[in-house]
Design a protein around this motif. Structure first.
Motif, PDB file in Angstrom:
ATOM      1  N   GLU A 270      37.245  48.505  -7.678  1.00  0.00           N
ATOM      2  CA  GLU A 270      36.586  49.601  -8.397  1.00  0.00           C
ATOM      3  C   GLU A 270      37.617  50.604  -8.907  1.00  0.00           C
ATOM      4  O   GLU A 270      38.787  50.549  -8.550  1.00  0.00           O
ATOM      5  CB  GLU A 270      35.593  50.317  -7.463  1.00  0.00           C
ATOM      6  CG  GLU A 270      34.519  49.412  -6.903  1.00  0.00           C
ATOM      7  CD  GLU A 270      33.712  50.084  -5.801  1.00  0.00           C
ATOM      8  OE1 GLU A 270      32.684  49.520  -5.412  1.00  0.00           O
ATOM      9  OE2 GLU A 270      34.118  51.164  -5.326  1.00  0.00           O
ATOM     10  N   GLU A 271      37.159  51.507  -9.736  1.00  0.00           N
ATOM     11  CA  GLU A 271      37.990  52.621 -10.189  1.00  0.00           C
ATOM     12  C   GLU A 271      37.393  53.910  -9.633  1.00  0.00           C
ATOM     13  O   GLU A 271      36.201  54.173  -9.817  1.00  0.00           O
ATOM     14  CB  GLU A 271      38.037  52.687 -11.711  1.00  0.00           C
ATOM     15  CG  GLU A 271      38.996  53.743 -12.247  1.00  0.00           C
ATOM     16  CD  GLU A 271      39.117  53.708 -13.759  1.00  0.00           C
ATOM     17  OE1 GLU A 271      39.404  54.776 -14.352  1.00  0.00           O
ATOM     18  OE2 GLU A 271      38.917  52.633 -14.357  1.00  0.00           O
ATOM     19  N   VAL A 272      38.205  54.694  -8.925  1.00  0.00           N
ATOM     20  CA  VAL A 272      37.702  55.877  -8.224  1.00  0.00           C
ATOM     21  C   VAL A 272      36.971  56.809  -9.180  1.00  0.00           C
ATOM     22  O   VAL A 272      37.507  57.230 -10.209  1.00  0.00           O
ATOM     23  CB  VAL A 272      38.847  56.625  -7.527  1.00  0.00           C
ATOM     24  CG1 VAL A 272      38.329  57.899  -6.857  1.00  0.00           C
ATOM     25  CG2 VAL A 272      39.509  55.729  -6.478  1.00  0.00           C
ATOM     26  N   LYS A 273      35.710  57.106  -8.844  1.00  0.00           N
ATOM     27  CA  LYS A 273      34.854  58.043  -9.571  1.00  0.00           C
ATOM     28  C   LYS A 273      34.552  57.623 -11.005  1.00  0.00           C
ATOM     29  O   LYS A 273      34.013  58.411 -11.775  1.00  0.00           O
ATOM     30  CB  LYS A 273      35.442  59.456  -9.569  1.00  0.00           C
ATOM     31  CG  LYS A 273      35.446  60.115  -8.203  1.00  0.00           C
ATOM     32  CD  LYS A 273      35.866  61.579  -8.304  1.00  0.00           C
ATOM     33  CE  LYS A 273      35.835  62.261  -6.941  1.00  0.00           C
ATOM     34  NZ  LYS A 273      36.213  63.678  -7.025  1.00  0.00           N
ATOM     35  N   LYS A 274      34.850  56.382 -11.379  1.00  0.00           N
ATOM     36  CA  LYS A 274      34.530  55.946 -12.735  1.00  0.00           C
ATOM     37  C   LYS A 274      33.025  55.865 -12.903  1.00  0.00           C
ATOM     38  O   LYS A 274      32.327  55.257 -12.092  1.00  0.00           O
ATOM     39  CB  LYS A 274      35.155  54.593 -13.038  1.00  0.00           C
ATOM     40  CG  LYS A 274      34.907  54.137 -14.484  1.00  0.00           C
ATOM     41  CD  LYS A 274      35.581  52.820 -14.804  1.00  0.00           C
ATOM     42  CE  LYS A 274      35.336  52.432 -16.250  1.00  0.00           C
ATOM     43  NZ  LYS A 274      35.976  51.144 -16.598  1.00  0.00           N
TER      44      LYS A 274
ATOM     45  N   SER B  87      35.498  56.536  -2.218  1.00  0.00           N
ATOM     46  CA  SER B  87      36.601  56.041  -1.399  1.00  0.00           C
ATOM     47  C   SER B  87      37.663  55.317  -2.223  1.00  0.00           C
ATOM     48  O   SER B  87      37.364  54.370  -2.967  1.00  0.00           O
ATOM     49  CB  SER B  87      36.054  55.083  -0.331  1.00  0.00           C
ATOM     50  OG  SER B  87      37.075  54.369   0.302  1.00  0.00           O
ATOM     51  N   ALA B  88      38.923  55.736  -2.042  1.00  0.00           N
ATOM     52  CA  ALA B  88      40.043  55.032  -2.668  1.00  0.00           C
ATOM     53  C   ALA B  88      40.291  53.690  -1.983  1.00  0.00           C
ATOM     54  O   ALA B  88      40.721  52.725  -2.629  1.00  0.00           O
ATOM     55  CB  ALA B  88      41.294  55.899  -2.603  1.00  0.00           C
ATOM     56  N   VAL B  89      40.032  53.631  -0.678  1.00  0.00           N
ATOM     57  CA  VAL B  89      40.219  52.370   0.041  1.00  0.00           C
ATOM     58  C   VAL B  89      39.201  51.340  -0.432  1.00  0.00           C
ATOM     59  O   VAL B  89      39.534  50.166  -0.666  1.00  0.00           O
ATOM     60  CB  VAL B  89      40.117  52.596   1.565  1.00  0.00           C
ATOM     61  CG1 VAL B  89      40.297  51.270   2.306  1.00  0.00           C
ATOM     62  CG2 VAL B  89      41.166  53.594   2.038  1.00  0.00           C
ATOM     63  N   ARG B  90      37.936  51.766  -0.598  1.00  0.00           N
ATOM     64  CA  ARG B  90      36.926  50.839  -1.116  1.00  0.00           C
ATOM     65  C   ARG B  90      37.249  50.409  -2.541  1.00  0.00           C
ATOM     66  O   ARG B  90      37.031  49.251  -2.921  1.00  0.00           O
ATOM     67  CB  ARG B  90      35.541  51.483  -1.076  1.00  0.00           C
ATOM     68  CG  ARG B  90      34.423  50.516  -1.468  1.00  0.00           C
ATOM     69  CD  ARG B  90      33.061  51.169  -1.541  1.00  0.00           C
ATOM     70  NE  ARG B  90      32.881  51.933  -2.752  1.00  0.00           N
ATOM     71  CZ  ARG B  90      32.598  53.229  -2.804  1.00  0.00           C
ATOM     72  NH1 ARG B  90      32.484  53.921  -1.691  1.00  0.00           N
ATOM     73  NH2 ARG B  90      32.443  53.848  -3.965  1.00  0.00           N
TER      74      ARG B  90
END
Length: 538
Positions: free
Chosen positions: A222-226, A213-216
């Protein structure tokens, strides 16, 4: 008058309902999956001004079956009677039939669910298909609810979109995902940032954009999919320790009409089969392997088949090699599966957010965006639907915009304990089967002689008569529709006829034309439909 009260008056607006003055609550929903679309529908029915922002340029018929347990069906019926009727028309019941755990090594290939008896301990000729039945029907009957089953994700998606469009034809914007937000404070709403560089304003942003989630990412820093180097951590999610292969076949086994789904257990792995309607059997093979042990493509951030080290490898034969010595029942299902239909996904989940809210100002998370869970109990989609319903019910009571933030925190408090318990049970199911269960002990052979085998044998009565009844009674205990009386049995009787007709037609077709590759499995997302933004970049 205190200065704080003056500021509050200036920043708040009355929020109306059909029978209440004021403007509609404006809601932006990130993600058009099951949770997002359900959230949109229940909010539209309450008179909210709702827009869903979905990353795919257009919805397509991607994805296989998704399980709906009795608790989710209760919520659907409470949300909308027409929605419930349409879902039932596309539904395949599994909880009305024998479902349970089978001995993956001793099942003799006859595809039977033997009576729950200890006769095999004294009679060497008795069937040793050790199993525990799941009390799905009994627990549904306890609350008067429809029985657990499956519906194809594309069918559900089309039904939800259609019902939403009846209320607002323009409720969804495709090809432009939410990639961030700025919550502007009490009574001031939120600025929603979109992938194409534009932004929009809303009173509430609902993050329903899945496990990555980009919102999370914005909310929790956080960094998306890092991912960590060892891939055991990915955007705040932990690798469960398990990877799953999935496939589908049209196959008439001897128990096709008598069984719903079965979990074959054995040393360090388990194999699940489920009837998913129209003669189809969906199977899942769970293995304790390191993350990134990719053999097959996955729609959830995985590789393509051509990217594999050996793209020509027969994946069915590979999975069979990991089940050496297992029952002919498992091998028969695999042998009748087109190898090119096999997919794989590493399983990630999250620890319950007991010390950190799902809400940040005027923004809130639901479903997999905040509580992704292992698929063992089939509750991922069910809990997202519960979230959507409870969130809408909570926001409906908000009379002015300055109360939204408090309402979102109230939603979190309402949901956190139940969802955390379901997350725990979902993970526990995998850990027990892989780490604590083994081929059960029998006095007539040497297949189960480890300490785990003895433990598995002695677990049987506790599982059958205490643990599983308590587990499913808890899962089904949220049922806002109330007891439905004789409706569940009537729905089952109506379904039986169409189920046989559809299955027999599929069996005849396969006998003439052979197996064909079906649509991607349940965890295949419509990523082939590139976003409009991506199309522009290319």
């Amino acid at each position: 008058m205190p200065m704080s009260a003056v500021i509050e008056e200036e920043t708040s607006e009355l929020l109306g309902r059909p029978a209440r003055p004021g403007r509609p609550l404006k809601v932006a929903i990130a993600g058009g999956g099951v949770g997002g679309l359900t959230c949109a529908l229940v909010m539209l029915k309450k008179g909210f001004d709702v827009t869903v922002y979905e990353k795919t340029a257009a919805f397509a018929r991607f994805g296989g079956p998704i399980q709906f347990a009795s608790n989710a069906l209760s919520v659907i019926k409470e949300i909308d009677e027409d929605l419930f009727v349409r879902v039932m028309e596309k539904f395949t019941f599994t909880g009305t039939r024998a479902c349970g755990i089978k001995d993956g090594l001793r099942a003799d290939g006859s595809f039977r669910m033997t009576n729950d008896s200890l006769d095999y301990l004294f009679n060497p000729d008795a069937p040793a298909d050790w199993f525990v039945k799941f009390p799905l029907k009994q627990c549904a009957d306890l609350y008067g609810l429809p029985y657990t089953g499956v519906i194809d994700r594309p069918d559900l998606q089309e039904i939800l979109i259609d019902e939403c469009k009846k209320l607002n034809p323009d409720f969804i914007q495709n090809g432009n995902a939410v990639n961030g937000y700025v919550s502007k404070g009490k009574g001031k709403g939120v600025t929603v940032n979109l992938e194409d560089g534009t932004s929009t304003e809303a009173d509430v942003l609902v993050g329903s954009d899945g496990i990555w989630s980009a919102v999370r990412a914005e909310m929790y820093g956080e960094e998306v999919k890092k991912s960590s180097k060892d891939k055991k951590k990915k955007q705040g999610c932990s690798y469960s320790g398990y990877t799953v292969f999935a496939g589908e076949t049209v196959l008439k086994t001897d128990d096709y009409y008598e069984t719903g789904y079965k979990v074959y257990i054995g040393p360090k792995r388990y194999f699940v089969t489920s009837d998913v309607g129209d003669g189809r059997i969906q199977w899942y093979a769970f293995f304790a392997l390191p993350p990134g042990s990719k053999k097959a493509p996955s729609g959830w951030g995985g590789t393509e088949r051509t990217d594999q080290a050996d793209p020509g490898e027969n994946l069915v034969e590979y999975i069979k090699s990991l089940h050496e010595g297992w029952s002919d029942e498992v091998m028969y299902v695999l042998d009748n599966t087109p190898p090119e239909s096999v997919e794989q996904r590493d399983l990630y989940d999250r620890a319950p957010e007991l010390l950190r809210s799902w809400a940040d100002g005027n923004v809130v998370l639901i479903g997999d965006a905040v509580h992704p869970m292992m698929p063992n109990l089939g509750q991922g989609g069910c809990q997202a639907i519960e979230d959507a319903y409870v969130l809408a019910e909570t926001l409906e009571l908000v009379k002015s915009s300055d109360k939204i933030e408090d309402s979102l925190q109230e939603f979190y408090r309402k949901r956190i304990l139940r969802v955390s318990a379901v997350q725990f049970l979902s993970r526990l199911a995998s850990d027990l089967i892989i780490n604590a269960f083994d081929t059960p002990w029998s006095p007539h052979d040497d297949l189960g002689k480890s300490w785990k085998s003895y433990l598995t044998f002695f677990w049987k009565p506790l599982l059958q008569y205490v643990i599983f009844p308590a587990q499913f009674a808890f899962l089904y205990s949220y049922y806002p529709s109330g007891n439905m009386g004789g409706l569940p049995n009537a729905l089952e009787e109506k379904w039986k006829k169409t189920h046989v007709e559809g299955a027999e037609a599929a069996f005849e077709r396969v006998s003439e034309d052979g197996q064909s590759v079906a649509a991607p499995s349940f965890f295949k997302i419509a990523e082939q439909a590139a976003t409009a933004l991506a199309a522009k970049k290319n």
